[in-house]
Design an enzyme around this catalytic site. Structure first.
Site, mmCIF file in Angstrom:
data_model
loop_
_atom_site.group_PDB
_atom_site.id
_atom_site.type_symbol
_atom_site.label_atom_id
_atom_site.label_comp_id
_atom_site.label_asym_id
_atom_site.label_seq_id
_atom_site.Cartn_x
_atom_site.Cartn_y
_atom_site.Cartn_z
ATOM 1 N N THR A 127 2.544 1.988 2.078
ATOM 2 C CA THR A 127 1.272 1.941 1.340
ATOM 3 C C THR A 127 1.516 1.612 -0.141
ATOM 4 O OG1 THR A 127 1.202 4.319 0.869
ATOM 5 C CG2 THR A 127 0.148 3.577 2.918
ATOM 6 N N ASN A 128 2.625 2.055 -0.682
ATOM 7 C CA ASN A 128 2.929 1.680 -2.075
ATOM 8 C C ASN A 128 3.218 0.186 -2.186
ATOM 9 O OD1 ASN A 128 2.996 3.943 -4.191
ATOM 10 N ND2 ASN A 128 3.911 4.905 -2.389
ATOM 11 N N MET B 88 14.447 5.372 2.125
ATOM 12 C CA MET B 88 14.941 6.725 2.422
ATOM 13 C C MET B 88 16.441 6.919 2.198
ATOM 14 S SD MET B 88 12.270 8.343 2.955
ATOM 15 C CE MET B 88 12.831 9.911 3.622
ATOM 16 N N ARG B 89 17.107 5.967 1.578
ATOM 17 C CA ARG B 89 18.532 6.139 1.322
ATOM 18 C C ARG B 89 18.778 6.366 -0.162
ATOM 19 N NH1 ARG B 89 21.820 4.040 5.428
ATOM 20 N NH2 ARG B 89 23.528 3.692 3.972
ATOM 21 N N ASN C 278 11.922 3.788 -8.926
ATOM 22 C CA ASN C 278 11.522 4.538 -7.723
ATOM 23 C C ASN C 278 10.250 5.318 -8.027
ATOM 24 O OD1 ASN C 278 11.789 5.744 -5.096
ATOM 25 N ND2 ASN C 278 12.572 7.601 -6.068
ATOM 26 N N HIS D 206 8.317 8.935 -6.845
ATOM 27 C CA HIS D 206 8.560 10.192 -6.131
ATOM 28 C C HIS D 206 7.291 11.042 -6.186
ATOM 29 C CE1 HIS D 206 10.829 13.511 -4.481
ATOM 30 N NE2 HIS D 206 10.272 14.288 -5.400
ATOM 31 N N ARG E 189 28.552 4.184 3.060
ATOM 32 C CA ARG E 189 27.390 3.920 2.202
ATOM 33 C C ARG E 189 27.687 2.763 1.251
ATOM 34 N NH1 ARG E 189 26.203 8.984 -1.060
ATOM 35 N NH2 ARG E 189 24.484 7.739 -1.869
ATOM 36 N N LEU F 288 20.895 5.397 -3.134
ATOM 37 C CA LEU F 288 21.739 4.240 -3.441
ATOM 38 C C LEU F 288 22.965 4.663 -4.244
ATOM 39 C CD1 LEU F 288 18.861 1.786 -4.341
ATOM 40 C CD2 LEU F 288 20.412 1.572 -2.379
HETATM 41 C C1 GRF Z 1 5.633 8.026 -1.114
HETATM 42 O O1 GRF Z 1 5.064 9.308 -1.136
HETATM 43 C C2 GRF Z 1 6.666 7.882 -2.200
HETATM 44 O O2 GRF Z 1 6.368 8.635 -3.336
HETATM 45 C C3 GRF Z 1 7.903 8.415 -1.542
HETATM 46 O O3 GRF Z 1 7.835 7.976 -0.213
HETATM 47 C C4 GRF Z 1 6.462 7.787 0.145
HETATM 48 C C5 GRF Z 1 6.341 6.381 0.633
HETATM 49 O O4 GRF Z 1 5.067 6.118 1.158
HETATM 50 N N1 GRF Z 1 9.092 7.962 -2.233
HETATM 51 P P1 GRF Z 1 4.660 4.631 1.527
HETATM 52 O O5 GRF Z 1 5.684 4.115 2.537
HETATM 53 O O6 GRF Z 1 4.647 3.816 0.294
HETATM 54 O O7 GRF Z 1 3.299 4.754 2.167
#
Ligand code: GRF
Length: 239
Positions: free
Chosen positions: A15-16, A92-93, A109, A111, A67, A95
């Site tokens: 979604t981001n 999800m990794r 990034n 968060h 890694r 770096l």
């Molecule tokens: C978001 O909450 C972001 O802050 C975190 O992982 C999630 C990713 O969501 N790092 P999406 O895949 O962008 O919907």
């Protein structure tokens, strides 16, 4: 002026990524998403990229024993697109310096907490269980730690007593979708400078040839940032 070439790294629903692509389309983010990379095969995020004919690349962690070797392969593929910025969006990794040193000062990034509180996984659940009254999201430069890099901007949301991790995550996510494009636009305009671990935002020194320099208004209208320009700050001190 050339548009910022942006590579986005994802692992999931994206979604981001979609918010970034949308911001580019409406002109709020003067960039071009040149490629989307994933460590998982065909995440939903790839759909958003394919809709706009943005190349997608799956780099399979199973093919690399360490890694560092994975990051070398990933960096090589990302580098081919010559990005000026790499945005992690639900990647999800963690770096390693092998990747980060290939793109010094250019990896961002987002968060879902107000860092340095609640880094790592399940940030929204952590915030809820801790009992904070406010949480939010943070866009930061990436360093080799877990969510420890210099903070660019943050947005705040209230935490309600009847929240669940899911309702809080939704409230934060809505802010994420505004905050990330805004931070990337600040980067694109060359307004971010590091002093130690502080990120200084240069509100004054705008590139005159910028086609549509609307990010400051946008940030204010969306209540993303409480930062004010030096002029406004001195006005408010006199009031
Ligand atoms: C978001 O909450 C972001 O802050 C975190 O992982 C999630 C990713 O969501 N790092 P999406 O895949 O962008 O919907």
């Amino acid at each position: 002026m050339d548009r910022l070439r942006l590579a986005v790294l994802v692992s999931g629903r994206g979604t981001n990524l979609k918010a970034i692509i949308d911001a580019v389309e409406v002109g709020a983010l003067q960039a071009q998403v040149v490629g989307v990379f994933s460590d998982r095969p065909d995440p939903y995020a790839f759909e958003h990229a394919r809709e706009r004919n943005i190349p997608t690349v799956f780099v399979d962690p199973k093919k690399y024993p360490s890694r560092e070797e994975y990051d070398t392969a990933l960096a090589r593929q990302v580098m081919e697109l010559k990005p000026g910025c790499i945005a992690l969006a639900g990647f999800m990794r963690v770096l390693t310096p092998v990747f980060l040193n290939a793109f010094p000062g250019r990896v961002l990034n987002i968060h879902p907490s107000l860092l340095p509180s609640f880094p790592g996984l399940e940030a929204q659940r952590q915030a809820l269980e801790y009992g904070v009254r406010y949480s939010g999201c943070t866009v930061h430069f990436v360093d080799p730690g877990v969510d420890t890099g210099p903070i660019i901007i943050q947005s705040v949301v209230p935490v309600y007593q009847d929240d669940t991790p899911e309702t809080l995550a939704d409230r934060i996510l809505a802010k994420e979708h505004l905050t990330y494009p805004a931070a990337l636009q600040l980067f694109a305009e060359g307004r971010l400078r590091l002093e130690g671990r502080r990120v200084i935002i240069d509100w004054e020194n705008r590139a005159p040839q910028q086609p549509r320099d609307c990010v400051l208004e946008w940030l204010k209208n969306k209540d993303i940032i409480k930062e004010v320009t030096p002029n406004e700050r001195s006005n408010s001190q006199h009031n």
